[in-house]
Design a protein around this motif. Structure first.
Motif, PDB file in Angstrom:
ATOM      1  N   LYS A  31       3.013   6.350  -1.357  1.00  0.00           N
ATOM      2  CA  LYS A  31       3.074   5.292  -0.345  1.00  0.00           C
ATOM      3  C   LYS A  31       3.822   4.079  -0.875  1.00  0.00           C
ATOM      4  N   SER A  32       4.652   4.304  -1.871  1.00  0.00           N
ATOM      5  CA  SER A  32       5.375   3.221  -2.533  1.00  0.00           C
ATOM      6  C   SER A  32       6.617   2.811  -1.759  1.00  0.00           C
ATOM      7  N   ARG A  33       6.914   1.516  -1.854  1.00  0.00           N
ATOM      8  CA  ARG A  33       8.147   0.924  -1.319  1.00  0.00           C
ATOM      9  C   ARG A  33       8.185   0.796   0.189  1.00  0.00           C
ATOM     10  N   PHE A  34       7.026   0.800   0.833  1.00  0.00           N
ATOM     11  CA  PHE A  34       6.984   0.461   2.249  1.00  0.00           C
ATOM     12  C   PHE A  34       5.645  -0.185   2.554  1.00  0.00           C
ATOM     13  N   ASP A  35       5.557  -0.827   3.705  1.00  0.00           N
ATOM     14  CA  ASP A  35       4.335  -1.538   4.067  1.00  0.00           C
ATOM     15  C   ASP A  35       3.196  -0.550   4.277  1.00  0.00           C
ATOM     16  N   ASN A  36       2.088  -0.789   3.560  1.00  0.00           N
ATOM     17  CA  ASN A  36       0.883   0.022   3.712  1.00  0.00           C
ATOM     18  C   ASN A  36      -0.062  -0.600   4.736  1.00  0.00           C
ATOM     19  N   GLY A  37       0.190  -1.830   5.093  1.00  0.00           N
ATOM     20  CA  GLY A  37      -0.623  -2.562   6.061  1.00  0.00           C
ATOM     21  C   GLY A  37      -0.076  -3.963   6.203  1.00  0.00           C
ATOM     22  N   GLU A  38      -0.810  -4.792   6.919  1.00  0.00           N
ATOM     23  CA  GLU A  38      -0.369  -6.168   7.103  1.00  0.00           C
ATOM     24  C   GLU A  38      -1.563  -7.051   7.442  1.00  0.00           C
ATOM     25  N   VAL A  39      -1.405  -8.320   7.114  1.00  0.00           N
ATOM     26  CA  VAL A  39      -2.356  -9.343   7.528  1.00  0.00           C
ATOM     27  C   VAL A  39      -1.584 -10.248   8.480  1.00  0.00           C
ATOM     28  N   ARG A  50       2.808 -13.504   9.188  1.00  0.00           N
ATOM     29  CA  ARG A  50       2.576 -12.128   8.744  1.00  0.00           C
ATOM     30  C   ARG A  50       2.725 -12.010   7.238  1.00  0.00           C
ATOM     31  N   LEU A  51       1.804 -11.282   6.619  1.00  0.00           N
ATOM     32  CA  LEU A  51       1.883 -10.940   5.208  1.00  0.00           C
ATOM     33  C   LEU A  51       1.842  -9.420   5.107  1.00  0.00           C
ATOM     34  N   ALA A  52       2.969  -8.818   4.719  1.00  0.00           N
ATOM     35  CA  ALA A  52       3.042  -7.363   4.576  1.00  0.00           C
ATOM     36  C   ALA A  52       2.340  -6.948   3.283  1.00  0.00           C
ATOM     37  N   LEU A  53       1.596  -5.856   3.322  1.00  0.00           N
ATOM     38  CA  LEU A  53       0.953  -5.280   2.143  1.00  0.00           C
ATOM     39  C   LEU A  53       1.837  -4.136   1.664  1.00  0.00           C
ATOM     40  N   ASN A  54       2.644  -4.433   0.657  1.00  0.00           N
ATOM     41  CA  ASN A  54       3.663  -3.499   0.196  1.00  0.00           C
ATOM     42  C   ASN A  54       3.365  -3.030  -1.222  1.00  0.00           C
ATOM     43  N   ASN A  55       3.281  -1.735  -1.389  1.00  0.00           N
ATOM     44  CA  ASN A  55       3.041  -1.096  -2.675  1.00  0.00           C
ATOM     45  C   ASN A  55       4.403  -0.911  -3.349  1.00  0.00           C
ATOM     46  N   PRO A  56       4.659  -1.394  -4.522  1.00  0.00           N
ATOM     47  CA  PRO A  56       3.812  -2.042  -5.517  1.00  0.00           C
ATOM     48  C   PRO A  56       3.966  -3.558  -5.591  1.00  0.00           C
ATOM     49  N   ASP A  69       7.386   0.696 -15.464  1.00  0.00           N
ATOM     50  CA  ASP A  69       8.281   1.338 -16.433  1.00  0.00           C
ATOM     51  C   ASP A  69       9.760   1.219 -16.066  1.00  0.00           C
ATOM     52  N   ASP A  70      10.062   0.473 -15.029  1.00  0.00           N
ATOM     53  CA  ASP A  70      11.425   0.319 -14.513  1.00  0.00           C
ATOM     54  C   ASP A  70      11.988   1.598 -13.897  1.00  0.00           C
ATOM     55  N   PHE A  71      11.139   2.588 -13.658  1.00  0.00           N
ATOM     56  CA  PHE A  71      11.567   3.801 -12.968  1.00  0.00           C
ATOM     57  C   PHE A  71      10.768   3.930 -11.675  1.00  0.00           C
ATOM     58  N   ALA A  72       9.585   4.497 -11.756  1.00  0.00           N
ATOM     59  CA  ALA A  72       8.756   4.658 -10.560  1.00  0.00           C
ATOM     60  C   ALA A  72       8.341   3.309  -9.984  1.00  0.00           C
ATOM     61  N   PHE A  73       8.004   2.369 -10.844  1.00  0.00           N
ATOM     62  CA  PHE A  73       7.545   1.074 -10.374  1.00  0.00           C
ATOM     63  C   PHE A  73       8.348  -0.050 -11.007  1.00  0.00           C
ATOM     64  N   ARG A  74       9.607  -0.098 -10.679  1.00  0.00           N
ATOM     65  CA  ARG A  74      10.461  -1.209 -11.112  1.00  0.00           C
ATOM     66  C   ARG A  74      10.196  -2.378 -10.176  1.00  0.00           C
ATOM     67  N   ARG A  75      10.107  -3.554 -10.753  1.00  0.00           N
ATOM     68  CA  ARG A  75       9.893  -4.733  -9.929  1.00  0.00           C
ATOM     69  C   ARG A  75      10.387  -5.968 -10.645  1.00  0.00           C
ATOM     70  N   ASP A  76      10.887  -6.894  -9.874  1.00  0.00           N
ATOM     71  CA  ASP A  76      11.312  -8.182 -10.384  1.00  0.00           C
ATOM     72  C   ASP A  76      10.409  -9.300  -9.870  1.00  0.00           C
ATOM     73  N   THR A 111      -6.737  -7.626  -5.665  1.00  0.00           N
ATOM     74  CA  THR A 111      -5.551  -8.468  -5.756  1.00  0.00           C
ATOM     75  C   THR A 111      -5.789  -9.745  -4.958  1.00  0.00           C
ATOM     76  N   VAL A 112      -5.399 -10.874  -5.532  1.00  0.00           N
ATOM     77  CA  VAL A 112      -5.521 -12.163  -4.846  1.00  0.00           C
ATOM     78  C   VAL A 112      -4.175 -12.462  -4.193  1.00  0.00           C
ATOM     79  N   LEU A 113      -4.172 -12.556  -2.871  1.00  0.00           N
ATOM     80  CA  LEU A 113      -2.935 -12.807  -2.129  1.00  0.00           C
ATOM     81  C   LEU A 113      -2.993 -14.171  -1.452  1.00  0.00           C
ATOM     82  N   ASP A 114      -1.833 -14.745  -1.259  1.00  0.00           N
ATOM     83  CA  ASP A 114      -1.680 -16.084  -0.702  1.00  0.00           C
ATOM     84  C   ASP A 114      -0.916 -15.970   0.610  1.00  0.00           C
TER      85      ASP A 114
END
Length: 122
Positions: A31-39, A50-56, A69-76, A111-114
């Motif tokens: 379920k990575s790289r797309f919205d899993n839900g929203e607030v 709107r706050l999208a709940l996006n994995n990861p 690891d910069d492969f499956a879960f690369r993020r900046d 997770t604490v979200l703002d």
């Protein structure tokens, strides 16, 4: 009991510029790289924030921290704070120093979200 309701409504009153949400739930690598839900915050005038709940990016599973690891879960993006549910300890994770780490979290973590919204609206 429905563990995965389509919608939950929480009525709020007053004015504020933000809300901090303690979020815990399930997701997985498929379920990575797309919205899993929203607030969605709906103002009295009908407009929304709107706050999208996006994995990861900001939606991690309750049982583990993602292995970055910069492969499956690369993020900046910055990693939202995590609250260890067993101990109540808040962890602020830095993307650079967290690389190559992750795995099961004993007792789970949330997770604490703002959610920022327009404080002049009701």
């Amino acid at each position: 009991m429905d563990n995965y309701p389509r919608e939950v409504s929480v009525p709020l009153t007053g004015k504020s510029s933000r809300a901090f949400l303690l979020m815990a739930g399930s997701t997985d690598a498929m379920k990575s790289r797309f919205d899993n839900g929203e607030v969605i915050a709906t103002y009295a005038d009908g407009t929304t924030a709107r706050l999208a709940l996006n994995n990861p990016v900001n939606w991690w599973p309750i049982d583990q921290d993602y292995f970055m690891d910069d492969f499956a879960f690369r993020r900046d993006e910055s990693i939202p704070p995590r609250l260890d549910l067993r101990t109540g300890r808040i962890r602020i994770l830095d993307v650079a120093s967290f690389k190559g780490k992750g795995g099961k979290v004993s007792g789970g973590a949330a997770t604490v979200l703002d959610l920022t919204w327009t404080k002049t609206k009701n």
